[in-house]
Design an enzyme around this catalytic site. Structure first.
Site, PDB file in Angstrom:
ATOM      1  N   SER A  20     -63.494 -50.140  58.032  1.00  0.00           N
ATOM      2  CA  SER A  20     -62.746 -49.334  57.058  1.00  0.00           C
ATOM      3  C   SER A  20     -61.454 -48.832  57.672  1.00  0.00           C
ATOM      4  CB  SER A  20     -63.635 -48.139  56.680  1.00  0.00           C
ATOM      5  OG  SER A  20     -62.895 -47.168  55.988  1.00  0.00           O
ATOM      6  N   TYR A  42     -68.837 -40.643  59.389  1.00  0.00           N
ATOM      7  CA  TYR A  42     -68.811 -41.975  58.776  1.00  0.00           C
ATOM      8  C   TYR A  42     -67.804 -42.866  59.497  1.00  0.00           C
ATOM      9  CZ  TYR A  42     -67.478 -45.720  55.618  1.00  0.00           C
ATOM     10  OH  TYR A  42     -67.152 -46.960  55.108  1.00  0.00           O
ATOM     11  N   LYS A  83     -68.362 -46.320  61.936  1.00  0.00           N
ATOM     12  CA  LYS A  83     -67.699 -47.625  61.801  1.00  0.00           C
ATOM     13  C   LYS A  83     -67.057 -48.032  63.130  1.00  0.00           C
ATOM     14  CE  LYS A  83     -68.710 -48.620  57.697  1.00  0.00           C
ATOM     15  NZ  LYS A  83     -69.484 -49.809  57.381  1.00  0.00           N
TER      16      LYS A  83
HETATM   17  P1  NAD Z   1     -72.747 -49.989  48.509  1.00  0.00           P
HETATM   18  O1  NAD Z   1     -73.482 -48.726  48.764  1.00  0.00           O
HETATM   19  O2  NAD Z   1     -72.484 -50.377  47.094  1.00  0.00           O
HETATM   20  O3  NAD Z   1     -73.479 -51.205  49.222  1.00  0.00           O
HETATM   21  C1  NAD Z   1     -74.252 -51.054  50.385  1.00  0.00           C
HETATM   22  C2  NAD Z   1     -75.573 -51.771  50.146  1.00  0.00           C
HETATM   23  O4  NAD Z   1     -76.359 -51.688  51.335  1.00  0.00           O
HETATM   24  C3  NAD Z   1     -76.386 -51.161  49.014  1.00  0.00           C
HETATM   25  O5  NAD Z   1     -76.885 -52.182  48.177  1.00  0.00           O
HETATM   26  C4  NAD Z   1     -77.535 -50.437  49.732  1.00  0.00           C
HETATM   27  O6  NAD Z   1     -78.707 -50.406  48.964  1.00  0.00           O
HETATM   28  C5  NAD Z   1     -77.676 -51.285  50.976  1.00  0.00           C
HETATM   29  N1  NAD Z   1     -78.206 -50.583  52.160  1.00  0.00           N
HETATM   30  C6  NAD Z   1     -77.847 -49.362  52.621  1.00  0.00           C
HETATM   31  N2  NAD Z   1     -78.514 -49.081  53.756  1.00  0.00           N
HETATM   32  C7  NAD Z   1     -79.292 -50.166  54.023  1.00  0.00           C
HETATM   33  C8  NAD Z   1     -80.209 -50.481  55.065  1.00  0.00           C
HETATM   34  N3  NAD Z   1     -80.466 -49.615  56.062  1.00  0.00           N
HETATM   35  N4  NAD Z   1     -80.839 -51.678  55.029  1.00  0.00           N
HETATM   36  C9  NAD Z   1     -80.614 -52.544  54.010  1.00  0.00           C
HETATM   37  N5  NAD Z   1     -79.761 -52.292  52.992  1.00  0.00           N
HETATM   38  C10 NAD Z   1     -79.110 -51.113  53.003  1.00  0.00           C
HETATM   39  O7  NAD Z   1     -71.377 -49.900  49.333  1.00  0.00           O
HETATM   40  P2  NAD Z   1     -70.092 -50.840  49.284  1.00  0.00           P
HETATM   41  O8  NAD Z   1     -68.995 -50.066  48.650  1.00  0.00           O
HETATM   42  O9  NAD Z   1     -70.460 -52.167  48.766  1.00  0.00           O
HETATM   43  O10 NAD Z   1     -69.761 -50.918  50.826  1.00  0.00           O
HETATM   44  C11 NAD Z   1     -70.217 -52.004  51.623  1.00  0.00           C
HETATM   45  C12 NAD Z   1     -69.755 -51.778  53.043  1.00  0.00           C
HETATM   46  O11 NAD Z   1     -68.339 -51.671  53.068  1.00  0.00           O
HETATM   47  C13 NAD Z   1     -70.297 -50.502  53.670  1.00  0.00           C
HETATM   48  O12 NAD Z   1     -70.614 -50.777  55.019  1.00  0.00           O
HETATM   49  C14 NAD Z   1     -69.136 -49.544  53.586  1.00  0.00           C
HETATM   50  O13 NAD Z   1     -69.164 -48.591  54.623  1.00  0.00           O
HETATM   51  C15 NAD Z   1     -67.953 -50.489  53.756  1.00  0.00           C
HETATM   52  N6  NAD Z   1     -66.723 -49.973  53.158  1.00  0.00           N
HETATM   53  C16 NAD Z   1     -66.715 -49.590  51.845  1.00  0.00           C
HETATM   54  C17 NAD Z   1     -65.546 -49.073  51.279  1.00  0.00           C
HETATM   55  C18 NAD Z   1     -65.523 -48.599  49.855  1.00  0.00           C
HETATM   56  O14 NAD Z   1     -64.624 -47.827  49.506  1.00  0.00           O
HETATM   57  N7  NAD Z   1     -66.434 -49.038  48.990  1.00  0.00           N
HETATM   58  C19 NAD Z   1     -64.375 -48.989  52.065  1.00  0.00           C
HETATM   59  C20 NAD Z   1     -64.427 -49.407  53.394  1.00  0.00           C
HETATM   60  C21 NAD Z   1     -65.609 -49.897  53.932  1.00  0.00           C
HETATM   61  C1  WQD Z   2     -57.978 -41.542  46.924  1.00  0.00           C
HETATM   62  C2  WQD Z   2     -56.939 -40.511  46.502  1.00  0.00           C
HETATM   63  C3  WQD Z   2     -57.620 -38.227  46.870  1.00  0.00           C
HETATM   64  C4  WQD Z   2     -60.885 -38.218  43.927  1.00  0.00           C
HETATM   65  C5  WQD Z   2     -62.263 -43.048  50.968  1.00  0.00           C
HETATM   66  C6  WQD Z   2     -62.829 -43.060  52.355  1.00  0.00           C
HETATM   67  C7  WQD Z   2     -62.466 -44.331  53.056  1.00  0.00           C
HETATM   68  C8  WQD Z   2     -62.868 -45.553  52.237  1.00  0.00           C
HETATM   69  C9  WQD Z   2     -62.329 -45.459  50.851  1.00  0.00           C
HETATM   70  C10 WQD Z   2     -65.064 -46.204  52.963  1.00  0.00           C
HETATM   71  C11 WQD Z   2     -56.804 -39.356  47.503  1.00  0.00           C
HETATM   72  C12 WQD Z   2     -57.445 -38.513  45.388  1.00  0.00           C
HETATM   73  C13 WQD Z   2     -59.814 -38.579  44.746  1.00  0.00           C
HETATM   74  C14 WQD Z   2     -60.657 -37.304  42.863  1.00  0.00           C
HETATM   75  C15 WQD Z   2     -58.323 -37.193  43.494  1.00  0.00           C
HETATM   76  N1  WQD Z   2     -64.280 -45.693  52.116  1.00  0.00           N
HETATM   77  N2  WQD Z   2     -58.566 -38.074  44.527  1.00  0.00           N
HETATM   78  N3  WQD Z   2     -59.374 -36.820  42.679  1.00  0.00           N
HETATM   79  O1  WQD Z   2     -60.214 -40.712  50.476  1.00  0.00           O
HETATM   80  O2  WQD Z   2     -58.532 -42.612  50.433  1.00  0.00           O
HETATM   81  O3  WQD Z   2     -60.840 -43.081  51.060  1.00  0.00           O
HETATM   82  O4  WQD Z   2     -62.705 -44.213  50.253  1.00  0.00           O
HETATM   83  O5  WQD Z   2     -64.810 -46.661  54.044  1.00  0.00           O
HETATM   84  O6  WQD Z   2     -63.129 -44.314  54.261  1.00  0.00           O
HETATM   85  O7  WQD Z   2     -62.324 -41.953  53.059  1.00  0.00           O
HETATM   86  O8  WQD Z   2     -60.353 -42.544  48.720  1.00  0.00           O
HETATM   87  O9  WQD Z   2     -60.788 -42.647  46.311  1.00  0.00           O
HETATM   88  O10 WQD Z   2     -61.664 -40.671  47.627  1.00  0.00           O
HETATM   89  O11 WQD Z   2     -59.201 -40.875  47.236  1.00  0.00           O
HETATM   90  O12 WQD Z   2     -57.191 -36.738  43.280  1.00  0.00           O
HETATM   91  O13 WQD Z   2     -61.541 -36.925  42.114  1.00  0.00           O
HETATM   92  O14 WQD Z   2     -57.374 -39.906  45.272  1.00  0.00           O
HETATM   93  O15 WQD Z   2     -57.158 -36.932  47.187  1.00  0.00           O
HETATM   94  O16 WQD Z   2     -55.435 -38.995  47.521  1.00  0.00           O
HETATM   95  P1  WQD Z   2     -59.916 -42.123  50.219  1.00  0.00           P
HETATM   96  P2  WQD Z   2     -60.601 -41.680  47.429  1.00  0.00           P
END
Ligand code: NAD
Ligand code: WQD
Length: 346
Positions: free
Chosen positions: A124, A148, A152
């Site tokens: 991330s 978190y 990562k």
């Molecule tokens: P998500 O929660 O939709 O998907 C994660 C999946 O993993 C789910 O289906 C959950 O049931 C499963 N899971 C969780 N813990 C588990 C375990 N211990 N064993 C087996 N399965 C398990 O999340 P996502 O948005 O699809 O994110 C996927 C990956 O990408 C995550 O590692 C997350 O940290 C990373 N990521 C997500 C975002 C985002 O904004 N969505 C941004 C950056 C990184």
């Molecule tokens: C985006 C913008 C908020 C909600 C997070 C994690 C990052 C990654 C992606 C996993 C910001 C604003 C938000 C609301 C708002 N995930 N906001 N009202 O914080 O950039 O990133 O998700 O890895 O690690 O930190 O994403 O969608 O929460 O916020 O005004 O109700 O929207 O302040 O400027 P963020 P976000």
């Protein structure tokens, strides 16, 4: 040869499973369904016409994972499974280190036991922390601001050390910026349990009438309109980036970190206006205080992705909002049918 997709029923994993299958790969899924539902797998099967071996298993169950890797002759793991709520990680750090870091350790041990040494990992942009310069290049200093983010970075480091220990490892660490949108079919997308933490699912829930208004968290940042700026990336583009990462680790051994973003920043108000356009009506919002820990703006440098993956994002903000909205509407329709199971990642 098959690819094991951990967390394959989740938001990004399910879209990536579709992209992998459409590119001719065989996919095996493990998921503990803590944030998703087995119904997602059925939907991916319906979208692709493939049959997906899917196991209800935890990544920490080393013996089971080893057996699945061997039984399906897997040569690669795409590792999505884990917990992802930044705020929860501050409140419950041990859960995050256990589920994410200890879980990944166990998974990598299973990979070693099964002699699988290709890994694509969901990292991330949060590993960068507060920007010292923008756009974020992959060599920007790493300073996560939450457990978190640290989880990562710790997993990235474990993978880096594995690649040093054994030159046979081929690793792509993909640093996602702000994923949003949904599959254009409206069949799979993100459905957060409880109050959404992220902007786009929150806007979608206001648009569909599930919540009264969006709280815009701060309008006094040093940005064009004072609201926070991020690099939103369509989940379908993100999924394609994973397919491209397979070619990179086919070509090269070792550890590689690559940003997956569009390279462009959009403000909260930009995203709200774009969503209003997709929906066709205004979406209620109120300006509120800043969210603690938020930074004003960040976006990706995309040169590494273009040079090393031959990949760039193609879908703009308009498509992100249209596809997210189509998904949100189909979700409401499916929830109206009591026989239809709906889970967090459906
Ligand atoms: P998500 O929660 O939709 O998907 C994660 C999946 O993993 C789910 O289906 C959950 O049931 C499963 N899971 C969780 N813990 C588990 C375990 N211990 N064993 C087996 N399965 C398990 O999340 P996502 O948005 O699809 O994110 C996927 C990956 O990408 C995550 O590692 C997350 O940290 C990373 N990521 C997500 C975002 C985002 O904004 N969505 C941004 C950056 C990184
Ligand atoms: C985006 C913008 C908020 C909600 C997070 C994690 C990052 C990654 C992606 C996993 C910001 C604003 C938000 C609301 C708002 N995930 N906001 N009202 O914080 O950039 O990133 O998700 O890895 O690690 O930190 O994403 O969608 O929460 O916020 O005004 O109700 O929207 O302040 O400027 P963020 P976000």
């Amino acid at each position: 040869m098959s690819i094991l997709v951990t967390g394959g029923a989740g938001y990004i994993g399910s879209h990536t499973a579709v992209a992998l299958i459409e590119s001719g790969h065989d996919v095996v899924v493990i998921d503990n369904y803590s944030n998703s539902s087995p119904d997602v797998i059925a939907r991916v099967e319906a979208l692709t016409g493939a049959t997906i071996p899917a196991y209800t298993a935890d990544i920490a169950d080393r013996q089971t994972v080893t057996r699945i890797l061997k039984d399906h002759d897997c040569d690669t793991v795409m590792h999505f499974a884990g917990l992802k709520a930044v705020g929860d990680s501050v409140a419950q750090p041990l859960d995050y280190y256990r589920e994410n870091v200890a879980g990944a350790l166990s998974l990598f041990e299973a990979m070693q036991a099964a002699q699988v040494r290709r890994c694509v990992f969901s990292s991330s942009a949060t590993v960068y922390g507060a920007p010292q310069f923008l756009p974020f290049t992959e060599d920007h200093p790493l300073a996560p601001a939450s457990p978190y983010g640290w989880s990562k970075l710790m997993i990235e480091q474990i993978l880096r050390d594995l690649a040093i220990s054994d030159p046979d490892w081929r690793i792509a660490v993909l640093r996602y910026f702000n994923p949003c949108g949904a599959h254009p079919s409206g069949q799979i997308g993100e459905n957060p349990i409880g109050r959404p933490n992220n902007l786009m699912p929150f806007i979608a829930q206001v648009a569909v009438g599930r919540r009264p208004h969006l709280d815009v968290m701060g309008d006094d940042y040093d940005t064009s309109d004072g609201t926070g700026v991020r690099d939103y990336i369509h989940v379908v583009d993100l999924a394609r980036g994973h397919v491209a990462a397979l070619d990179l680790i086919e070509r090269e051994t070792g550890w590689n970190a690559v940003n997956l973003g569009t390279g462009a920043g959009y403000s909260v108000m930009d995203m709200l206006r774009a969503f209003e356009k997709a929906v066709g009506h205004p979406i209620a919002h109120k300006i509120g205080p800043r969210r603690p820990g938020d930074v004003a703006a960040y976006w990706a440098d995309t040169q590494t992705a273009e040079a090393r993956l031959g990949w760039r994002a193609e879908l703009g903000v308009e498509r992100m909002c249209e596809d997210h909205w189509r998904w949100q509407q189909s979700l409401i329709a499916s929830q109206a049918e009591p026989s239809h199971p709906v889970g967090g990642g459906l």
